[in-house]
Write a protein that holds these residues in place. Structure first.
Motif, PDB file in Angstrom:
ATOM      1  N   GLN A   1       0.811  -1.221   0.000  1.00 21.62           N
ATOM      2  CA  GLN A   1       0.000   0.000   0.000  1.00 21.62           C
ATOM      3  C   GLN A   1       0.841   1.266   0.000  1.00 21.62           C
ATOM      4  OE1 GLN A   1      -3.423  -0.041  -0.507  1.00 21.62           O
ATOM      5  NE2 GLN A   1      -2.744  -2.106  -0.988  1.00 21.62           N
ATOM      6  N   ASP A   2       2.043   1.209   0.558  1.00 21.68           N
ATOM      7  CA  ASP A   2       2.930   2.373   0.463  1.00 21.68           C
ATOM      8  C   ASP A   2       3.306   2.630  -0.994  1.00 21.68           C
ATOM      9  OD1 ASP A   2       2.894   2.789   3.174  1.00 21.68           O
ATOM     10  OD2 ASP A   2       4.684   1.589   3.561  1.00 21.68           O
ATOM     11  N   LEU A   3       3.520   1.561  -1.746  1.00 25.83           N
ATOM     12  CA  LEU A   3       3.816   1.721  -3.171  1.00 25.83           C
ATOM     13  C   LEU A   3       2.591   2.230  -3.928  1.00 25.83           C
ATOM     14  CD1 LEU A   3       5.965  -1.450  -3.952  1.00 25.83           C
ATOM     15  CD2 LEU A   3       6.707   0.928  -3.965  1.00 25.83           C
ATOM     16  N   ALA A   4       1.401   1.770  -3.522  1.00 26.84           N
ATOM     17  CA  ALA A   4       0.180   2.263  -4.170  1.00 26.84           C
ATOM     18  C   ALA A   4       0.016   3.763  -3.938  1.00 26.84           C
ATOM     19  CB  ALA A   4      -1.035   1.502  -3.631  1.00 26.84           C
ATOM     20  N   ALA A   5       0.297   4.216  -2.716  1.00 23.53           N
ATOM     21  CA  ALA A   5       0.219   5.646  -2.428  1.00 23.53           C
ATOM     22  C   ALA A   5       1.279   6.415  -3.212  1.00 23.53           C
ATOM     23  CB  ALA A   5       0.385   5.891  -0.930  1.00 23.53           C
ATOM     24  N   SER A   6       2.469   5.836  -3.329  1.00 25.61           N
ATOM     25  CA  SER A   6       3.540   6.485  -4.091  1.00 25.61           C
ATOM     26  C   SER A   6       3.179   6.582  -5.566  1.00 25.61           C
ATOM     27  CB  SER A   6       4.844   5.702  -3.920  1.00 25.61           C
ATOM     28  OG  SER A   6       5.879   6.261  -4.688  1.00 25.61           O
ATOM     29  N   MET A   7       2.537   5.560  -6.111  1.00 27.45           N
ATOM     30  CA  MET A   7       2.122   5.595  -7.502  1.00 27.45           C
ATOM     31  C   MET A   7       1.080   6.691  -7.735  1.00 27.45           C
ATOM     32  SD  MET A   7       2.578   4.289 -10.475  1.00 27.45           S
ATOM     33  CE  MET A   7       3.440   2.763 -10.090  1.00 27.45           C
ATOM     34  N   ALA A   8       0.170   6.837  -6.779  1.00 26.62           N
ATOM     35  CA  ALA A   8      -0.813   7.922  -6.882  1.00 26.62           C
ATOM     36  C   ALA A   8      -0.111   9.278  -6.839  1.00 26.62           C
ATOM     37  CB  ALA A   8      -1.837   7.809  -5.755  1.00 26.62           C
ATOM     38  N   GLY A   9       0.977   9.365  -6.065  1.00 23.39           N
ATOM     39  CA  GLY A   9       1.747  10.598  -6.021  1.00 23.39           C
ATOM     40  C   GLY A   9       2.374  10.935  -7.361  1.00 23.39           C
ATOM     41  N   ILE A  10       2.797   9.905  -8.111  1.00 19.48           N
ATOM     42  CA  ILE A  10       3.345  10.136  -9.451  1.00 19.48           C
ATOM     43  C   ILE A  10       2.272  10.702 -10.371  1.00 19.48           C
ATOM     44  CG2 ILE A  10       4.275   9.013 -11.516  1.00 19.48           C
ATOM     45  CD1 ILE A  10       5.718   7.062  -9.736  1.00 19.48           C
TER      46      ILE A  10
ATOM     47  N   ALA B   1       1.689  14.298  -9.431  1.00 18.68           N
ATOM     48  CA  ALA B   1       2.759  15.177  -9.892  1.00 18.68           C
ATOM     49  C   ALA B   1       2.702  15.361 -11.401  1.00 18.68           C
ATOM     50  CB  ALA B   1       4.116  14.610  -9.471  1.00 18.68           C
ATOM     51  N   ALA B   2       2.351  14.300 -12.140  1.00 17.27           N
ATOM     52  CA  ALA B   2       2.225  14.415 -13.593  1.00 17.27           C
ATOM     53  C   ALA B   2       1.074  15.339 -13.971  1.00 17.27           C
ATOM     54  CB  ALA B   2       2.020  13.033 -14.208  1.00 17.27           C
ATOM     55  N   ALA B   3      -0.021  15.250 -13.223  1.00 13.87           N
ATOM     56  CA  ALA B   3      -1.157  16.132 -13.497  1.00 13.87           C
ATOM     57  C   ALA B   3      -0.776  17.584 -13.236  1.00 13.87           C
ATOM     58  CB  ALA B   3      -2.355  15.727 -12.635  1.00 13.87           C
ATOM     59  N   GLN B   4      -0.033  17.828 -12.154  1.00 15.11           N
ATOM     60  CA  GLN B   4       0.402  19.188 -11.856  1.00 15.11           C
ATOM     61  C   GLN B   4       1.326  19.718 -12.950  1.00 15.11           C
ATOM     62  OE1 GLN B   4      -0.531  21.256  -9.406  1.00 15.11           O
ATOM     63  NE2 GLN B   4      -2.000  19.737  -8.655  1.00 15.11           N
ATOM     64  N   ALA B   5       2.214  18.850 -13.454  1.00 15.00           N
ATOM     65  CA  ALA B   5       3.112  19.269 -14.527  1.00 15.00           C
ATOM     66  C   ALA B   5       2.332  19.614 -15.790  1.00 15.00           C
ATOM     67  CB  ALA B   5       4.141  18.183 -14.813  1.00 15.00           C
ATOM     68  N   ASN B   6       1.315  18.846 -16.100  1.00 16.49           N
ATOM     69  CA  ASN B   6       0.500  19.131 -17.272  1.00 16.49           C
ATOM     70  C   ASN B   6      -0.322  20.405 -17.091  1.00 16.49           C
ATOM     71  OD1 ASN B   6       1.178  17.105 -19.156  1.00 16.49           O
ATOM     72  ND2 ASN B   6       0.010  15.604 -17.994  1.00 16.49           N
ATOM     73  N   ILE B   7      -0.735  20.662 -15.846  1.00 21.36           N
ATOM     74  CA  ILE B   7      -1.410  21.935 -15.585  1.00 21.36           C
ATOM     75  C   ILE B   7      -0.442  23.082 -15.853  1.00 21.36           C
ATOM     76  CG2 ILE B   7      -2.382  23.388 -13.768  1.00 21.36           C
ATOM     77  CD1 ILE B   7      -3.513  20.860 -12.486  1.00 21.36           C
ATOM     78  N   GLY B   8       0.817  22.910 -15.433  1.00 31.32           N
ATOM     79  CA  GLY B   8       1.822  23.930 -15.709  1.00 31.32           C
ATOM     80  C   GLY B   8       2.072  24.120 -17.180  1.00 31.32           C
ATOM     81  N   SER B   9       2.031  23.027 -17.947  1.00 32.92           N
ATOM     82  CA  SER B   9       2.273  23.144 -19.392  1.00 32.92           C
ATOM     83  C   SER B   9       1.140  23.887 -20.088  1.00 32.92           C
ATOM     84  CB  SER B   9       2.449  21.759 -20.016  1.00 32.92           C
ATOM     85  OG  SER B   9       1.221  21.044 -20.028  1.00 32.92           O
ATOM     86  N   SER B  10      -0.060  23.830 -19.525  1.00 38.76           N
ATOM     87  CA  SER B  10      -1.192  24.506 -20.166  1.00 38.76           C
ATOM     88  C   SER B  10      -1.011  26.021 -20.177  1.00 38.76           C
ATOM     89  CB  SER B  10      -2.490  24.148 -19.439  1.00 38.76           C
ATOM     90  OG  SER B  10      -2.486  24.651 -18.108  1.00 38.76           O
TER      91      SER B  10
END
Length: 511
Positions: A78-87, A90-99
């Motif tokens: 479950q720690d890995l599952a939470a870490s994957m959600a964090g990725i 972070a990817a969504a935030q980066a795409n928001i920045g690219s917009s």
């Protein structure tokens, strides 16, 4: 609608776009430089095996149960599952920045009915005025706006978020290695407690049988009460060891079940076992003469370096806030009193404009924002250097542990063999009246302690492989992603942002 937008308007908008594109090449971010450290070229003093170790290092123990457990943990922890959600976050935030790098376009439509008072000042309504005080307006519009990135603030913002995303992905990779190591260590601890518990139970059974014989001899007057009480005490010592090892084993099993991501119902069950701890092969050693560059590619070190890159872009973002901001806007639409006339050429509307904003006084906010960004970079550099130091410290301690722990096991195995013979001789001499019972107790205590210590030494020898996965074997495909972000780094150093964050996250986090 073709008559609405004149060629003159179109030319001016193109001019604005061209100027924005040209000026967006500016950036106030410092040129990135990897922190300099006194790194050894190679580990020249190593004398272990020659075969390189790959990232799936646990498979070298040839234990199918252990391999299955690690695979299960990498899928269900479950720690890995939470870490994957964090990725993904972070990817969504980066795409928001690219917009923010592109113009924003919106569409709107409205239908408004309005009633005008006949009694208002300067009213045009009257007895001879046929105009109605009620009317309806229909409107449709496309609006566009774009803040020109003259000073690279938006692009540095996107670069910072992209670096954070890659740092998050590399931290996830490091966590996968950590979880695999924790599973192995818990598994080895479980096998060690199995051996200690078996030793304690065997010792307890032996001492209980001896006590039964000594009790009979005590009743016959052939044994002193002192020796009989000592025999009883040794039985309880072994019994307490059984209980202590049972608790330790149960705690280890429960922790292992959680690491594997098993359900609460399964946590109550005992995990499966493979080979006994004394049957597992010696752990593979770090190969000789590995260049330090491979160690610097550890995911935790790479993640720390992306932290520096993110803070470096943050400085450029903060510096740009001191300079004017420029925006251009444009709108195309229609406006008519009747819906049927809404799309006729005569109802067309249009407009365009430009605006500029210059910070004059902010109470020092912009200055301290820059100082904060610079301090964040200093912190990131210190974190990077500390991570590198810790990595080389891990190498040093692991090298010694791999070599010496094997020597410890050999020495303790020889000790156990000798003490078993000594205990057998002491019992034989006591039975034949050549020595006292205290000699027997002392020999058996030493043997029991040495057998328990041997189990711990076997565990420590296996745990000495904690550095596993710290480098890459080019001939073996790992079971989890190893991010090669060199292309992304090169693109960022050149000032380009040609890599989409979402695709980078998919490559980094793909299971």
């Amino acid at each position: 609608m073709s008559t609405i937008l004149s060629s003159k308007l179109f030319s001016k908008m193109l001019l604005f776009l061209g100027i924005g594109v040209m000026l967006s090449a500016c950036s106030f971010a410092p040129d990135y430089e990897q922190p300099k450290m006194d790194i050894p070229e190679a580990w020249t003093k190593l004398t272990p095996a020659t075969q390189p170790l790959n990232t799936d290092w646990w498979k070298r123990f040839n234990d199918p149960v252990l391999n299955a457990m690690v695979d299960e943990a990498l899928k269900n922890n479950q720690d890995l599952a939470a870490s994957m959600a964090g990725i993904r976050q972070a990817a969504a935030q980066a795409n928001i920045g690219s917009s923010s790098l592109w113009p924003s376009v919106s569409a709107s439509g409205s239908a408004t009915a309005t009633g005008v008072s006949e009694k208002q000042a300067n009213s045009s309504f009257g007895a001879n005025m046929p105009s109605s005080k009620w009317f309806t307006a229909y409107q449709g519009q496309l609006a566009a706006s774009w803040e020109l990135d003259f000073w690279g603030a938006t692009r540095n913002h996107y670069t910072r978020l992209t670096n954070i995303m890659l740092q998050t992905a590399l931290k996830h990779e490091a966590l996968r290695l950590s979880i695999a190591g924790q599973v192995c260590q818990s598994y080895f601890a479980m096998l060690s407690y199995d051996m200690q518990l078996a030793t304690a139970k065997r010792t307890l059974a032996t001492r209980e049988e001896a006590l039964r014989i000594y009790t009979s001899r005590y009743k016959l007057g052939e044994l002193t009460e002192l020796d009989w009480q000592r025999a009883k005490a040794e039985v309880e010592t072994a019994r307490a060891s059984v209980h202590n090892n049972t608790m330790a084993l149960d705690n280890c099993e429960a922790s292992l079940q959680v690491l594997l991501g098993r359900s609460p119902r399964e946590i109550w069950k005992s995990p499966e076992r493979g080979a006994a701890i004394d049957k597992l092969p010696n752990p593979p050693a770090i190969p000789e003469g590995l260049p330090s560059e491979l160690l610097l590619r550890r995911p935790d070190i790479r993640a720390a370096e992306f932290g520096i890159m993110a803070s470096n872009a943050g400085i450029g973002e903060a510096r740009a806030q001191f300079f004017p901001s420029f925006s251009i806007t444009g709108a195309l639409g229609t406006l008519a009193a009747g819906f049927g006339n809404l799309f006729t050429p005569a109802s067309g509307t249009w407009g365009y404009g430009a605006s500029v904003g210059l910070p004059i006084f902010s109470g020092g906010a912009l200055w301290y924002n820059l100082k904060n960004a610079e301090a964040l970079k200093e912190e990131a550099i210190a974190t990077y250097k500390s991570t590198v130091m810790s990595a080389f410290s891990d190498v040093r301690t692991s090298l010694t542990a791999q070599k010496e722990s094997d020597n410890v096991v050999k020495a303790m195995q020889a000790q156990v063999d000798s003490l078993r013979k000594a205990a057998s001789i002491a019992r034989l001499q006591y039975d034949n009246g050549y020595t006292d019972y205290l000699t027997v107790l002392d020999a058996e205590r030493q043997l029991f302690t040495a057998e328990l210590s041997l189990a711990s030494a076997l565990q420590n020898r296996l745990n000495s492989m904690a550095l596993g996965g710290g480098w890459e074997d080019p001939n073996v495909r790992p079971s989890f992603p190893v991010i090669n972000a060199d292309d992304v780094v090169a693109a960022q150093r050149k000032g380009t942002v040609g890599v989409r964050a979402e695709k980078a996250a998919e490559r980094a986090a793909k299971q």
